[in-house]
Design a protein around this motif. Structure first.
Motif, mmCIF file in Angstrom:
data_model
loop_
_atom_site.group_PDB
_atom_site.id
_atom_site.type_symbol
_atom_site.label_atom_id
_atom_site.label_comp_id
_atom_site.label_asym_id
_atom_site.label_seq_id
_atom_site.Cartn_x
_atom_site.Cartn_y
_atom_site.Cartn_z
ATOM 1 N N ALA A 63 0.780 -1.233 0.000
ATOM 2 C CA ALA A 63 0.000 0.000 0.000
ATOM 3 C C ALA A 63 0.809 1.278 0.000
ATOM 4 N N LEU A 64 2.101 1.209 -0.224
ATOM 5 C CA LEU A 64 2.930 2.404 -0.229
ATOM 6 C C LEU A 64 2.545 3.273 -1.407
ATOM 7 N N SER A 65 2.115 4.494 -1.150
ATOM 8 C CA SER A 65 1.744 5.377 -2.249
ATOM 9 C C SER A 65 2.989 5.969 -2.861
ATOM 10 N N ALA A 66 2.810 6.576 -4.011
ATOM 11 C CA ALA A 66 3.960 7.140 -4.710
ATOM 12 C C ALA A 66 4.635 8.215 -3.894
ATOM 13 N N THR A 67 3.864 8.931 -3.096
ATOM 14 C CA THR A 67 4.446 9.999 -2.301
ATOM 15 C C THR A 67 4.896 9.494 -0.945
ATOM 16 N N VAL A 68 4.757 8.207 -0.683
ATOM 17 C CA VAL A 68 4.942 7.651 0.652
ATOM 18 C C VAL A 68 4.189 8.558 1.610
ATOM 19 N N ILE A 97 3.128 9.230 4.162
ATOM 20 C CA ILE A 97 3.408 8.525 5.371
ATOM 21 C C ILE A 97 2.681 9.206 6.532
ATOM 22 N N THR A 98 0.394 8.303 3.367
ATOM 23 C CA THR A 98 -0.304 9.087 4.323
ATOM 24 C C THR A 98 -0.853 8.785 2.667
ATOM 25 N N SER A 110 -3.911 11.978 -2.231
ATOM 26 C CA SER A 110 -2.447 11.950 -2.274
ATOM 27 C C SER A 110 -1.925 10.525 -2.114
ATOM 28 N N GLY A 111 -2.828 9.618 -1.866
ATOM 29 C CA GLY A 111 -2.504 8.218 -1.649
ATOM 30 C C GLY A 111 -3.799 7.502 -1.338
ATOM 31 N N GLU A 112 -3.720 6.292 -0.783
ATOM 32 C CA GLU A 112 -4.939 5.513 -0.566
ATOM 33 C C GLU A 112 -5.233 5.217 0.895
ATOM 34 N N GLY A 113 -4.430 5.794 1.813
ATOM 35 C CA GLY A 113 -4.608 5.472 3.220
ATOM 36 C C GLY A 113 -5.998 5.765 3.752
ATOM 37 N N TYR A 114 -6.576 6.905 3.335
ATOM 38 C CA TYR A 114 -7.884 7.294 3.852
ATOM 39 C C TYR A 114 -8.973 7.253 2.784
ATOM 40 N N ALA A 115 -8.681 6.754 1.591
ATOM 41 C CA ALA A 115 -9.685 6.710 0.534
ATOM 42 C C ALA A 115 -10.853 5.822 0.953
ATOM 43 N N THR A 116 -12.060 6.340 0.884
ATOM 44 C CA THR A 116 -13.298 5.745 1.418
ATOM 45 C C THR A 116 -13.153 5.392 2.892
ATOM 46 N N ALA A 117 -12.242 6.065 3.574
ATOM 47 C CA ALA A 117 -11.996 5.744 4.987
ATOM 48 C C ALA A 117 -11.961 6.992 5.859
#
Length: 722
Positions: free
Chosen positions: A14-19, A21-22, A640-647
């Protein structure tokens, strides 16, 4: 906000491209950009040395080392993965799962530096490297998640443990590893795997671009004031704005930067309505200015690609895929909670606006309340209704004293002791960063180090967050914790205290709650330091409750000039006003959470992002006097990433747990410092991290599931009939 932790499984899956850290107001120390010949040993890859089990060499961090370190780290990690995948021995927990837990230590170290350069010390040079490396990082992840031999071994171990279970935490690691691979396409056919990887690669670039556009708009829009435009502002705030201007080469002026910590107090106290409107529009139009930093096209592409990707796995929409292993389980349950609270929230906004308009009318201001007026007139209503002046409260909220208060709470509940580490003993990446050693109060056992980076500056992303540079594990030798809290308080003029609002003080406690979660960990394996998104905010939200306890108030909330304790009468006003402006606070948050979910449930084909946001909010009957806390074009949590997408709903899901758990303390003989309840809190809700199913962990603490009634009471909303 809790940053995305780079545990083994998370790093791979799940590491996004921007990391992700998020978020300016001080002299920036540039990261070295030496062009010297490449060294034989890259410092970013090197094992950490020095005291406390070794610490990152932030003082030797060199931007020119980053790209080769990432490339070398990925290569080394892939070699390790190939060895695991091609092992001729039958797959076991030790030779497959544990081997994966051990793999990638060099790359983990590089990602620690990458996270600092991305979040705390970004620069145009770094962003170019970030843009170049994003697709390479995505390809790296795909090489692991789509390694058929590796997944075959993981699946064999998983199936074996279903018949012959391992120890509970080992079983949890196997389950999370297997599910992580399965959810990310490990069982797709070759053609679909190829498309899945291509989508992830394209998304990685979009996430990087989205994030960098926000940062560019935060840095690019500054409102400069002259001396005659400071009406209503406090002396400490004026001095801070003066320093911000001076740092930007505008000595003699005053700068309101485009970050929440700078914007919010200006909108609350400035009597200059036209300037309030300008500052408000700068902030809420980030990523939505129709220029080369506009994010609407990025969002449309992200939504389309996310839907296509989960479609390859057989899901109708991104939300169904994402929530299957969260506490909510599916988007319907998340929407049910939000819809239960939304009507009460917008009804309260209507009451709040009526009160504000009455004040404006009585002052003959001849205005209709607009979004840039909300904070200003809400403050006047607060004074009128509760005789409570937020600026008066701030005089008792000194940042240094709040930090001492947090240490006190940590000692009482968690038996932790925080001791300052002398400057220079541990490398830091900026002169503002301070470090404390964390020990067990009773045994003296070393637990870890706590880093604090409190102030806003150019190159630092906005908001507040917590992260780890090293997490606790014991499976491969005892690893102590390196935890960090990061804020964006406006740096004061030399010799001046940092005075913050009650809300900002709560946020400070909130992020420290994440740090205590890190330090409390008793897990063996790295993967178990991860978290379930709609649960990981609970521990931090709960810690906010200790700010208003008598022991904190009586000992740490003292006037910055006189040293006198905050008067009981003022405290009573604060407590009576606890539900004040909850319409605003709940509605601006819930609007963002609802939009997050609705975007991912909608058909993204040919979607007009701005129009969809406007139409959906109209359908929700969003009050026109305020906006989403995070408007879509700068909703970094989600795009900016997927950590909180639909969350993003997870903050409210966690707050149900928070309100319910707070009642357990309130009802205990020792109140919020009750030793028995505190021990259960640590044992079941902090120490296990993700080694235990969150719902089960909460039931062990409370004896039952959480109920929504406590949340509604806390916000002063009508409690639904059961």
């Amino acid at each position: 906000m809790n940053t995305l932790h780079i545990t083994k499984t998370v790093k791979i899956m799940a590491l996004s491209a921007t990391v992700f850290i998020t978020s300016c107001n001080q002299k920036k120390e540039p990261v070295k950009t030496s062009t010297a010949p490449e060294k034989t040993e890259n410092v970013l890859l090197k094992e950490w040395t020095g005291p406390y089990g070794g610490t990152p060499a932030f003082d030797k961090m060199n931007l020119s080392d980053l790209k080769p370190a990432l490339e070398k780290g990925m290569a080394l990690n892939l070699e390790e993965i190939d060895q695991i995948a091609n092992n001729s021995e039958a797959p076991t927990f030790e030779n497959t799962i544990v081997a994966m837990e051990k793999a990638g230590s060099e790359l983990d170290r590089v990602f620690t530096y990458y996270g600092i350069l991305s979040s705390n010390m970004s620069s145009p040079e770094f962003r170019e490297i970030q843009k170049e490396m994003a697709p390479k990082l995505s390809e790296f992840r795909s090489k692991i998640s789509q390694n058929e031999k590796l997944f075959k071994r993981i699946k064999a171990v998983y199936n074996s443990t279903l018949k012959t279970p391992l120890e509970e935490d080992q079983q949890r690691v196997v389950q999370l590893t297997y599910e992580g691979f399965a959810m990310n396409g490990a069982e797709l056919d070759a053609e679909k795997k190829k498309r899945y990887a291509a989508i992830n690669k394209e998304l990685s670039g979009l996430y990087t671009n989205f994030s960098n556009n926000i940062l560019a708009d935060e840095e690019g829009y500054v409102t400069y004031l002259t001396k005659d435009q400071l009406n209503g502002l406090s002396e400490p705030l004026i001095k801070a704005y003066a320093k911000a201007a001076k740092d930007r080469g505008q000595e003699g002026k005053y700068a309101v930067t485009n970050t929440r910590s700078s914007m919010d107090p200006f909108l609350t106290y400035s009597t200059e309505r036209a300037l309030r409107e300008k500052v408000w529009k700068n902030y809420y139009s980030r990523g939505d200015n129709g220029d080369d930093k506009d994010n609407n096209e990025n969002i449309a592409k992200i939504l389309k690609l996310r839907k296509e990707r989960v479609g390859l796995l057989g899901y109708d929409n991104f939300a169904d895929w994402r929530l299957q292993n969260r506490m909510a389980k599916n988007p319907q349950n998340a929407m049910q909670l939000m819809n239960a609270v939304w009507p009460a929230a917008i009804a309260r906004v209507k009451e709040e606006v009526t009160d504000m308009q009455a004040v404006a009318n009585s002052n003959k201001d001849n205005i209709t309340i607009e979004p840039w007026d909300y904070r200003f007139y809400a403050e006047k209503v607060r004074k009128k209704k509760y005789d409570l002046d937020s600026d008066e409260v701030k005089q008792y909220l000194q940042l240094d004293k709040l930090r001492e208060a947090m240490f006190f709470v940590a000692g009482e509940l968690f038996n932790f002791k925080f001791t300052p580490v002398a400057d220079g003993k541990v490398p830091v990446f900026h002169e503002d960063v301070k470090v404390w050693e964390v020990n067990d109060k009773t045994s003296g056992k070393h637990i870890g180090l706590w880093y604090l980076d409190p102030f806003a500056r150019t190159g630092k992303r906005s908001g507040a967050w917590a992260t780890t540079y090293r997490s606790h594990t014991t499976f491969d030798g005892n690893k102590t914790v390196l935890g960090s809290n990061n804020s964006n308080f406006v740096k004061p003029a030399p010799g001046e205290p940092v005075l913050v609002s009650w809300d900002d003080a709560s946020t400070f406690f909130h992020e420290f709650g994440h740090a205590l979660h890190f330090f409390s960990s008793e897990v063996r394996y790295p993967t178990l330091n991860g978290g379930v998104r709609d649960y990981t905010e609970f521990q931090s939200q709960l810690l906010e409750r200790w700010l208003a306890t008598d022991k904190v108030i009586d000992n740490y909330l003292v006037h910055y000039k006189t040293g006198e304790t905050m008067p009981k009468a003022l405290i009573e006003k604060v407590k009576k006003a606890a539900t004040f402006n909850q319409g605003f606070a709940t509605t601006e948050y819930l609007a963002s959470a609802l939009m997050d979910m609705k975007f991912h449930l909608a058909d993204p084909e040919n979607i007009d992002v701005d129009a969809f946001e406007k139409e959906t909010l109209t359908e929700l009957k969003m009050p026109k006097e305020l906006v989403m806390r995070h408007r879509t074009p700068h909703f970094g949590h989600v795009f900016s990433g997927e950590g909180y997408a639909t969350a993003y709903y997870g903050y409210m899901w966690a707050d149900v747990l928070t309100s319910d758990a707070a009642e357990a303390f309130a009802e205990a003989p020792g109140g919020f410092y009750d030793k028995e309840v505190a021990a259960k809190l640590v044992k079941y809700l902090f120490a296990p991290r993700n080694a235990m199913d969150p719902a089960e962990a909460y039931r062990k603490f409370r004896g039952r599931d959480a109920k929504i009634e406590a949340l509604m009471k806390d916000r002063g909303f009508p409690v639904p009939k059961s």
